[in-house]
Design a protein around this motif. Sequence first.
Motif, mmCIF file in Angstrom:
data_model
loop_
_atom_site.group_PDB
_atom_site.id
_atom_site.type_symbol
_atom_site.label_atom_id
_atom_site.label_comp_id
_atom_site.label_asym_id
_atom_site.label_seq_id
_atom_site.Cartn_x
_atom_site.Cartn_y
_atom_site.Cartn_z
ATOM 1 N N SER A 14 22.908 -0.186 -4.738
ATOM 2 C CA SER A 14 22.383 1.079 -5.237
ATOM 3 C C SER A 14 23.507 2.006 -5.661
ATOM 4 O O SER A 14 24.653 1.857 -5.251
ATOM 5 N N GLU A 71 19.103 12.141 -2.699
ATOM 6 C CA GLU A 71 17.866 11.474 -2.274
ATOM 7 C C GLU A 71 17.358 10.621 -3.425
ATOM 8 O O GLU A 71 17.302 11.091 -4.573
ATOM 9 N N ASP A 72 16.997 9.367 -3.120
ATOM 10 C CA ASP A 72 16.426 8.441 -4.109
ATOM 11 C C ASP A 72 17.284 8.350 -5.367
ATOM 12 O O ASP A 72 16.769 8.383 -6.491
ATOM 13 N N ASN A 73 18.593 8.255 -5.161
ATOM 14 C CA ASN A 73 19.546 8.128 -6.264
ATOM 15 C C ASN A 73 19.590 9.346 -7.179
ATOM 16 O O ASN A 73 20.081 9.267 -8.314
ATOM 17 N N ASP A 74 19.077 10.463 -6.714
ATOM 18 C CA ASP A 74 19.200 11.723 -7.443
ATOM 19 C C ASP A 74 20.091 12.664 -6.644
ATOM 20 O O ASP A 74 19.953 12.778 -5.413
#
Length: 325
Positions: free
Chosen positions: A2, A95-98
């Motif tokens: 990720s 959070e969540d690749n943001d």
Amino acid sequence: MSIQNNVIGPFSAQGVSDPYGALRNFQIMKKLGHGHFSVVFSAKNRFDNVCVALKKVELSQMADAKAIEDCKREISLLQQLNHPNVIKYISHFVEDNDLYIVLELASAGDLAQMIKHFIKHNKRMTEKTIWKFFCQICSGLEHMHSKRIMHRDIKPANIFVSAEGIVRLGDLGLGRFFGSQTKSAHSMVGTPYYMSPERIQEHDLGYDFRSDIWSLGCILYEMAALRSPFYGENLNLLLLRKKIEALDYVPLPANIFSLELCHLVAKCLVLDPQQRPYIGEVNHIAQVMYARCVEQANINNNTPTPTPSSRNDSASGSVTPVNNR
């Protein structure tokens, strides 16, 4: 792997105890604006009810490492600054690749919106209002330059206003730190209408802090004329470059604005960056002129029978357009 595991390192959250360190701790209010990979919301923190600006950066949409490095640099620059006329960094988390950057909220919008408001209502800013805003812009930029940080994207949309009328420089996505051995930068970044000739030209000769001074001159002119000095219909980059390099702009009307304002615009909009003043001189002139405007307004207010023309302490007056050539 990720994005968070691969590149986020310095983006790690500030800690589980940080009330500003998780998205669940915020109530999203409304969308304020957006960029190529980012969206900015106003939000309220659920712990202390403080309203903030929450900048969401979609890291997963960034195709190259440079864009991600730009995000890291923006956070690093924000963390070095602490001044009432610079947007304050509060926290950041992923959070969540943001990536989310929590910033001070300037709830009255930005200078670009304010200029549009004056145009829509066929009004112009009084000189007192111009100096009030401009001296705060200069104070914020002087702090940045004292930290050897160049803004590189000074424009009305990056100058924010609080509900109390405090002006704050923001959006350091293109900011650049100059180390002690750094003499110039070379990246052609920024918004063309506000870019200095040494930045917009074809030949890469480099530029330094006085490129920001050119942008200040454009801002001062635009607050008075309600348009960029180099604005033109259907201008492409080549035509705009020629217009800038020819100093092709209409001078401000001297019968409406003070000689000091007109002269300061001319001092900033000089082709040779070595001939432009440093931010300390520009800020000093702005502070002196604002103090003079306040003093004159107080004198006018104390006049027993003031005439309408003598009262110049409001935020607007009738527009006298500055026409294009």
